[in-house]
Design a protein around this motif. Structure first.
Motif, PDB file in Angstrom:
ATOM      1  N   UNK A 293       0.839  -1.206   0.000  1.00 50.28           N
ATOM      2  CA  UNK A 293       0.000   0.000   0.000  1.00 50.28           C
ATOM      3  C   UNK A 293       0.875   1.257   0.000  1.00 50.28           C
ATOM      4  N   UNK A 294       1.898   1.292   0.863  1.00 49.54           N
ATOM      5  CA  UNK A 294       2.723   2.488   1.014  1.00 49.54           C
ATOM      6  C   UNK A 294       3.654   2.706  -0.165  1.00 49.54           C
ATOM      7  N   UNK A 295       4.158   1.639  -0.745  1.00 55.51           N
ATOM      8  CA  UNK A 295       5.102   1.766  -1.849  1.00 55.51           C
ATOM      9  C   UNK A 295       4.419   1.750  -3.215  1.00 55.51           C
ATOM     10  N   UNK A 296       3.162   1.302  -3.251  1.00 51.56           N
ATOM     11  CA  UNK A 296       2.411   1.311  -4.496  1.00 51.56           C
ATOM     12  C   UNK A 296       2.877   0.312  -5.525  1.00 51.56           C
ATOM     13  N   UNK A 297       3.565  -0.735  -5.061  1.00 54.96           N
ATOM     14  CA  UNK A 297       4.122  -1.700  -6.010  1.00 54.96           C
ATOM     15  C   UNK A 297       4.402  -3.010  -5.305  1.00 54.96           C
ATOM     16  N   UNK A 298       4.018  -4.109  -5.929  1.00 55.68           N
ATOM     17  CA  UNK A 298       4.326  -5.432  -5.396  1.00 55.68           C
ATOM     18  C   UNK A 298       5.840  -5.675  -5.389  1.00 55.68           C
ATOM     19  N   UNK A 299       6.499  -5.329  -6.490  1.00 58.67           N
ATOM     20  CA  UNK A 299       7.937  -5.595  -6.598  1.00 58.67           C
ATOM     21  C   UNK A 299       8.730  -4.744  -5.612  1.00 58.67           C
ATOM     22  N   UNK A 300       8.315  -3.480  -5.438  1.00 57.42           N
ATOM     23  CA  UNK A 300       9.013  -2.619  -4.481  1.00 57.42           C
ATOM     24  C   UNK A 300       8.844  -3.138  -3.062  1.00 57.42           C
TER      25      UNK A 300
ATOM     26  N   UNK B  24      11.696 -10.469   0.258  1.00 60.14           N
ATOM     27  CA  UNK B  24      11.008 -11.691  -0.148  1.00 60.14           C
ATOM     28  C   UNK B  24      10.814 -11.628  -1.659  1.00 60.14           C
ATOM     29  N   UNK B  25      10.372 -12.716  -2.250  1.00 61.12           N
ATOM     30  CA  UNK B  25      10.186 -12.730  -3.692  1.00 61.12           C
ATOM     31  C   UNK B  25       8.857 -12.081  -4.070  1.00 61.12           C
ATOM     32  N   UNK B  26       8.740 -11.565  -5.296  1.00 61.16           N
ATOM     33  CA  UNK B  26       7.460 -11.024  -5.758  1.00 61.16           C
ATOM     34  C   UNK B  26       6.338 -12.057  -5.696  1.00 61.16           C
ATOM     35  N   UNK B  27       6.673 -13.315  -5.935  1.00 58.58           N
ATOM     36  CA  UNK B  27       5.649 -14.356  -5.889  1.00 58.58           C
ATOM     37  C   UNK B  27       5.088 -14.506  -4.474  1.00 58.58           C
ATOM     38  N   UNK B  28       5.961 -14.457  -3.476  1.00 56.30           N
ATOM     39  CA  UNK B  28       5.503 -14.546  -2.085  1.00 56.30           C
ATOM     40  C   UNK B  28       4.661 -13.324  -1.728  1.00 56.30           C
ATOM     41  N   UNK B  29       5.090 -12.164  -2.191  1.00 54.12           N
ATOM     42  CA  UNK B  29       4.325 -10.941  -1.943  1.00 54.12           C
ATOM     43  C   UNK B  29       2.916 -11.062  -2.504  1.00 54.12           C
ATOM     44  N   UNK B  30       2.806 -11.477  -3.757  1.00 49.94           N
ATOM     45  CA  UNK B  30       1.500 -11.633  -4.390  1.00 49.94           C
ATOM     46  C   UNK B  30       0.647 -12.671  -3.670  1.00 49.94           C
ATOM     47  N   UNK B  31       1.278 -13.783  -3.255  1.00 48.67           N
ATOM     48  CA  UNK B  31       0.535 -14.841  -2.568  1.00 48.67           C
ATOM     49  C   UNK B  31      -0.006 -14.345  -1.233  1.00 48.67           C
ATOM     50  N   UNK B  32       0.778 -13.554  -0.523  1.00 48.32           N
ATOM     51  CA  UNK B  32       0.314 -13.036   0.768  1.00 48.32           C
ATOM     52  C   UNK B  32      -0.876 -12.095   0.599  1.00 48.32           C
ATOM     53  N   UNK B  33      -0.831 -11.261  -0.427  1.00 49.18           N
ATOM     54  CA  UNK B  33      -1.962 -10.362  -0.668  1.00 49.18           C
ATOM     55  C   UNK B  33      -3.197 -11.177  -1.051  1.00 49.18           C
ATOM     56  N   UNK B  34      -3.013 -12.183  -1.864  1.00 48.91           N
ATOM     57  CA  UNK B  34      -4.142 -13.032  -2.259  1.00 48.91           C
ATOM     58  C   UNK B  34      -4.734 -13.760  -1.057  1.00 48.91           C
ATOM     59  N   UNK B  35      -3.880 -14.258  -0.166  1.00 49.51           N
ATOM     60  CA  UNK B  35      -4.360 -14.931   1.041  1.00 49.51           C
ATOM     61  C   UNK B  35      -5.157 -13.971   1.915  1.00 49.51           C
ATOM     62  N   UNK B  36      -4.673 -12.738   2.035  1.00 51.72           N
ATOM     63  CA  UNK B  36      -5.366 -11.749   2.853  1.00 51.72           C
ATOM     64  C   UNK B  36      -6.711 -11.393   2.239  1.00 51.72           C
ATOM     65  N   UNK B  37      -6.743 -11.233   0.933  1.00 52.29           N
ATOM     66  CA  UNK B  37      -8.008 -10.934   0.255  1.00 52.29           C
ATOM     67  C   UNK B  37      -8.986 -12.098   0.413  1.00 52.29           C
TER      68      UNK B  37
ATOM     69  N   UNK C 191      -1.636  -4.339 -15.671  1.00 51.82           N
ATOM     70  CA  UNK C 191      -0.241  -4.641 -16.027  1.00 51.82           C
ATOM     71  C   UNK C 191       0.664  -3.460 -15.715  1.00 51.82           C
ATOM     72  N   UNK C 192       0.088  -2.252 -15.564  1.00 52.50           N
ATOM     73  CA  UNK C 192       0.929  -1.064 -15.371  1.00 52.50           C
ATOM     74  C   UNK C 192       0.726  -0.380 -14.018  1.00 52.50           C
ATOM     75  N   UNK C 193      -0.328  -0.728 -13.301  1.00 54.64           N
ATOM     76  CA  UNK C 193      -0.592   0.002 -12.059  1.00 54.64           C
ATOM     77  C   UNK C 193      -1.227  -0.901 -11.021  1.00 54.64           C
ATOM     78  N   UNK C 194      -1.167  -0.439  -9.796  1.00 51.31           N
ATOM     79  CA  UNK C 194      -1.774  -1.122  -8.667  1.00 51.31           C
ATOM     80  C   UNK C 194      -2.382  -0.042  -7.773  1.00 51.31           C
TER      81      UNK C 194
END
Length: 302
Positions: A14-21, A28-41, A53-56
């Motif tokens: 939320x604060x950085x506006x980017x999964x990769x950042x 951690x890896x981008x894949x782990x980041x995405x998985x954690x957000x999906x689990x929370x959702x 593809x260009x924004x979050x």
């Protein structure tokens, strides 16, 4: 701890506006980041971000959840702080920023002694002369020179740092020895400027008989690295304004010579910057106290 990890990841995304950042920040890896957000959702049964593809972009639910998520993490941090205070065994990573000159000459030399005292603390020292954002960069503490722009942060002053205008003897022999700030402008002296992208019009603030005054100096040399400016000055390329402690050895050896001494630079504040929440972390407080004790005498005596 997985749910807390998911919340921490959400807050950084939320604060950085980017999964990769966020992934880089959390190591951690981008894949782990995405998985954690999906689990929370999935747990909340809502979508927290709109993804393309260009924004979050946070959804309305994401914006609402952010405030509560920060409160949860702060409560956990406060509870952990109380336990650490009781055990007197501070641990974890400490993220610290400092300007290049301050970091290299005043902070870095004392880091080994600090870590020897607290073997369970890991230090991440980031050195840059650019302005930093404590919140978005996940910093616990930042040393800085000047006046902070963010009034919501806490400040602990270390000292007023004397500064000096100086140049190499070769430059003075070729261009003359300015006595005042007016000479810098009248004789079109080459002034070496510390400047960052987006910086406003450049000036030097010098002390005159009538008080502090801004002098709009000129120069073809600019950098966002203060040590580069010192190297240029040593090479005879112009006049530089530096904290006295950064160039004291060069002045003593005669490699640099003070100029415009009738209108010296106004002293600049050295201080620590931290958020209200970070101040409660004992390792932040310990590091701040340790470094201020080590460097304050050096700065005042320069």
């Amino acid at each position: 701890m997985s749910y807390l990890d998911n919340i921490r990841t959400f807050v950084r995304v939320y604060e950085l506006g980017s999964m990769s950042a966020a992934a880089r920040d959390l190591r951690i890896s981008p894949a782990v980041t995405s998985a954690r957000i999906s689990q929370l959702e999935g747990h909340l049964s809502v979508r927290l971000f709109q993804r393309t593809t260009r924004s979050l972009t946070p959804t309305e639910q994401g914006r609402a959840f952010y405030g509560g998520a920060c409160e949860i993490l702060e409560s956990v941090a406060n509870a952990e702080t109380q336990v650490v205070n009781i055990t007197e065994n501070p641990k974890g990573a400490l993220y610290v920023a400092a300007p290049l000159g301050v970091g290299r000459r005043l902070i870095a030399p004392h880091v080994p002694d600090f870590l020897a005292l607290y073997p369970e603390i890991t230090l991440r020292l980031r050195l840059s002369d650019r302005k930093v954002d404590l919140t978005t960069e996940g910093l616990d503490l930042a040393f800085f020179l000047g006046e902070p722009e963010d009034s919501t942060l806490r400040i602990r002053k270390i000292a007023d740092v004397a500064r000096v205008l100086c140049a190499a003897p070769d430059y003075i022999a070729a261009r003359g020895h300015p006595v005042t700030g007016d000479d810098l402008i009248a004789d079109n002296h080459e002034c070496l400027n510390l400047r960052f992208p987006g910086a406003s019009e450049f000036h030097w603030r010098l002390m005159t008989d009538d008080g502090p005054r801004k002098f709009r100096v000129n120069g073809r040399y600019e950098s966002d690295d203060g040590d580069v400016l010192t190297d240029w000055a040593l090479g005879g390329n112009g006049i530089v304004m530096k904290p006295l402690f950064e160039v004291a050895e060069h002045l003593k050896a005669g490699r640099l010579v003070p100029v415009a001494t009738q209108t010296p630079p106004v002293a600049i504040q050295m201080a620590c910057l931290f958020t209200h929440r970070r101040r409660q972390d004992p390792k932040t407080r310990l590091f701040m106290d340790f470094m201020i004790d080590r460097i304050s005498a050096v700065v005042r005596g320069a």
